[in-house]
Write an enzyme that holds these catalytic residues in place. Structure first.
Site, PDB file in Angstrom:
ATOM      1  N   SER A 241      75.497  17.394  63.146  1.00 51.39           N
ATOM      2  CA  SER A 241      76.085  18.710  62.924  1.00 51.39           C
ATOM      3  C   SER A 241      77.249  18.912  63.884  1.00 51.39           C
ATOM      4  CB  SER A 241      75.044  19.808  63.150  1.00 51.39           C
ATOM      5  OG  SER A 241      75.677  21.084  63.177  1.00 51.39           O
TER       6      SER A 241
ATOM      7  N   PHE B  11      72.340  25.990  63.991  1.00 48.21           N
ATOM      8  CA  PHE B  11      70.890  25.729  64.011  1.00 48.21           C
ATOM      9  C   PHE B  11      70.091  27.007  64.291  1.00 48.21           C
ATOM     10  CE2 PHE B  11      71.277  20.988  65.516  1.00 48.21           C
ATOM     11  CZ  PHE B  11      71.765  20.630  64.273  1.00 48.21           C
TER      12      PHE B  11
ATOM     13  N   ASN C 227      76.428  14.573  56.591  1.00 44.38           N
ATOM     14  CA  ASN C 227      76.460  15.971  57.000  1.00 44.38           C
ATOM     15  C   ASN C 227      77.812  16.570  56.626  1.00 44.38           C
ATOM     16  OD1 ASN C 227      75.775  18.417  58.438  1.00 44.38           O
ATOM     17  ND2 ASN C 227      74.482  17.197  59.785  1.00 44.38           N
TER      18      ASN C 227
ATOM     19  N   TYR D 110      73.433  21.388  48.416  1.00 45.95           N
ATOM     20  CA  TYR D 110      73.265  22.698  49.034  1.00 45.95           C
ATOM     21  C   TYR D 110      74.363  23.648  48.555  1.00 45.95           C
ATOM     22  CZ  TYR D 110      73.261  26.208  52.880  1.00 45.95           C
ATOM     23  OH  TYR D 110      73.254  27.362  53.622  1.00 45.95           O
ATOM     24  N   THR D 111      75.630  23.304  48.829  1.00 41.57           N
ATOM     25  CA  THR D 111      76.734  24.210  48.514  1.00 41.57           C
ATOM     26  C   THR D 111      76.824  24.494  47.021  1.00 41.57           C
ATOM     27  OG1 THR D 111      77.913  23.350  50.433  1.00 41.57           O
ATOM     28  CG2 THR D 111      79.211  24.570  48.813  1.00 41.57           C
TER      29      THR D 111
ATOM     30  N   ASN E 118      80.736  26.465  57.515  1.00 43.31           N
ATOM     31  CA  ASN E 118      79.675  27.144  58.262  1.00 43.31           C
ATOM     32  C   ASN E 118      79.693  26.694  59.721  1.00 43.31           C
ATOM     33  OD1 ASN E 118      76.971  25.816  59.301  1.00 43.31           O
ATOM     34  ND2 ASN E 118      77.691  24.530  57.595  1.00 43.31           N
ATOM     35  N   ARG E 119      79.371  27.624  60.582  1.00 41.87           N
ATOM     36  CA  ARG E 119      79.112  27.302  61.986  1.00 41.87           C
ATOM     37  C   ARG E 119      77.842  28.043  62.413  1.00 41.87           C
ATOM     38  NH1 ARG E 119      84.163  29.857  62.214  1.00 41.87           N
ATOM     39  NH2 ARG E 119      84.093  32.079  62.783  1.00 41.87           N
TER      40      ARG E 119
ATOM     41  N   GLY F 232      69.461  23.030  55.739  1.00 39.26           N
ATOM     42  CA  GLY F 232      70.419  24.104  55.927  1.00 39.26           C
ATOM     43  C   GLY F 232      70.158  25.288  55.025  1.00 39.26           C
TER      44      GLY F 232
ATOM     45  N   ASN G  72      78.250  21.799  64.856  1.00 40.72           N
ATOM     46  CA  ASN G  72      78.140  23.157  65.379  1.00 40.72           C
ATOM     47  C   ASN G  72      77.278  23.295  66.627  1.00 40.72           C
ATOM     48  OD1 ASN G  72      79.733  24.205  63.235  1.00 40.72           O
ATOM     49  ND2 ASN G  72      77.955  24.072  61.880  1.00 40.72           N
ATOM     50  N   THR G  73      76.799  22.182  67.171  1.00 44.93           N
ATOM     51  CA  THR G  73      76.080  22.175  68.439  1.00 44.93           C
ATOM     52  C   THR G  73      76.868  21.310  69.409  1.00 44.93           C
ATOM     53  OG1 THR G  73      73.903  22.462  67.392  1.00 44.93           O
ATOM     54  CG2 THR G  73      73.938  21.534  69.614  1.00 44.93           C
TER      55      THR G  73
ATOM     56  N   LYS H 275      66.036  27.241  56.488  1.00 49.44           N
ATOM     57  CA  LYS H 275      66.047  26.907  57.914  1.00 49.44           C
ATOM     58  C   LYS H 275      64.651  26.736  58.500  1.00 49.44           C
ATOM     59  CE  LYS H 275      70.571  27.445  58.730  1.00 49.44           C
ATOM     60  NZ  LYS H 275      71.436  26.386  59.270  1.00 49.44           N
TER      61      LYS H 275
ATOM     62  N   LYS I 256      70.325  11.302  60.099  1.00 51.19           N
ATOM     63  CA  LYS I 256      71.406  11.895  59.309  1.00 51.19           C
ATOM     64  C   LYS I 256      72.718  11.767  60.070  1.00 51.19           C
ATOM     65  CE  LYS I 256      72.601  15.960  56.547  1.00 51.19           C
ATOM     66  NZ  LYS I 256      72.105  17.242  56.015  1.00 51.19           N
TER      67      LYS I 256
END
Length: 345
Positions: free
Chosen positions: A181, A118, A244, A319-320, A114-115, A66, A183-184, A69, A215
């Site tokens: 994820s 990908f 995730n 990550y964050t 986040n959205r 993430g 977001n898909t 990318k 994952k």
């Protein structure tokens, strides 16, 4: 100084723009002639190396998928002290992701929504870039995370993953199938065992000798987590990454109006910490000791990383925390682990 920069400068910028500015600097590190010097300052002072997946990881702490990318900053991230970099999520078909704005800070919670969807240049472009990364001496371990292209129907997901695997598995130190994820559309449905098993079998065959991991989401029920863990063992996969982002908004300190305004997307950061740790413990109790379990979610300090390692994580990702800790984050983790582990009997 970073907390001041974050508070008075970065929070005034759109989060995605701030990310791209930081990413540009990190990507440039190897070309500025200071990368090796920076790495001497960032890397562990003692031996924190981990041997798993047939690889040597200089530090147990790495960058989760993430952040990078398309694999443009792998070398720079390694020079900042991360033991591995998982690039992606990469899809077979290039795609722009969801409309902006699509990244939102929840500062009071030390979290992000986040959205992104990908957003990436596709597997073919990544193959060219990552071939160059593979050739660099002293690079970090390279993980490649692949996901379903948005234009591909869920019933055709396997062929889509296989296209990415064929292009990228030869370049990966390890390969990750991302089915988690939020977001898909339809992606998380691939975590159902009757859909996940044939998908993983097919990608495993395509990946060949490249270690393969899956994952999973934190929002799975405990029995779903244990069934996936059992499937991973049954298929002879090399590992699991947990977890995730979450679709839950429970227990946030940020005011409800701000959270509602951010809208849909995956939540990462501190609010995910307890559930991610719980999922790690569920998995570790049900898989062999030598199976690689990578824990990610809510990790920000060396103490958090040490807690995950003690709970059975083979490796840990973040990550964050990069957003809230800044460019010295990996150094803080590595030096903190130096101290913590030196005191462990």
């Amino acid at each position: 100084m970073y907390p001041l920069v974050f508070r008075f400068v970065l929070t005034c910028l759109d989060p995605e723009r701030a990310h791209h500015l930081a990413f540009t600097v990190i990507r440039a590190l190897p070309t500025l002639g200071v990368g090796r010097l920076v790495n001497r300052f960032m890397r562990p002072r003692t031996d924190l190396s981990v041997h798993t997946l047939g690889l040597r990881f200089e530090s147990p702490f790495g960058v989760a998928a993430g952040f990078d990318k398309d694999g443009g900053a792998v070398i720079g991230l390694g020079q900042l002290g991360f033991g591995h970099v998982e690039v992606g999520t990469i899809t077979a078909v290039a795609q722009p992701g969801n409309p902006r704005p699509r990244l939102f800070r929840l500062v009071r919670d030390r979290a992000v929504i986040n959205r992104m969807g990908f957003n990436n240049a596709g597997a073919r472009a990544a193959r060219v870039r990552l071939a160059g990364v593979r050739a660099v001496t002293g690079r970090p371990v390279l993980g490649i995370n692949i996901g379903k292209s948005r234009v591909t129907a869920v019933e055709d997901a396997t062929s889509d993953y296989l296209m990415s695997a064929a292009l990228l598995a030869p370049l990966a130190d390890y390969l990750v199938v991302n089915v988690s994820s939020p977001n898909t559309p339809g992606l998380r449905g691939l975590q159902e065992i009757d859909q996940l098993a044939p998908l993983l079998r097919a990608v495993q065959a395509e990946a060949g000798s490249t270690p393969l991991l899956v994952k999973i989401a934190p929002d799975l029920a405990d029995d779903e987590v244990t069934r996936i863990a059992a499937l991973v063992v049954e298929l002879g996969l090399d590992g699991i990454i947990a977890t995730n982002t979450t679709i839950s908004r429970a227990g946030l300190a940020t005011d409800a109006a701000t959270v509602l305004a951010a809208g849909a997307g995956g939540l990462s950061g501190a609010p995910l910490r307890d559930r991610s740790l719980a999922v790690l413990r569920l998995i570790r109790a049900r898989v062999p000791r030598d199976l690689c379990v990578i824990s990610v979610g809510g990790v920000e300090t060396a103490e958090h990383v040490a807690e995950r390692l003690a709970a059975g994580a083979t490796l840990v990702q973040g990550y964050t925390g990069f957003l809230y800790r800044g460019p010295l984050w990996a150094r803080q983790i590595n030096r903190g682990l130096d101290r913590i582990l030196s005191m462990t009997p």
